[in-house]
Design a protein around this motif. Sequence first.
Motif: not given
Length: 68
Positions: A2, A4, A43-45, A50
């Motif tokens: 993943c 982010g 932090m973007v996921h 998130i």
Amino acid sequence: MCVGLPARVVKIKEGMALIDASGAKREVSAELIDELEPGDYVMVHAGIAISKITNDDQSETDKIMEEL
């Protein structure tokens, strides 16, 4: 794996945050983070902020992404 993206919060309204990720602006959910203010870094996921991060974290992440 993943990935982010670091982003700066521009505006917050009704559980959503307008973010700026290296010039690309979009709205993401900010429901998971308490006390989020414009100017904070997150932090973007998957369309969700998130976690909060520091400006130093954001700079380091940008550098790593450029190297990739």
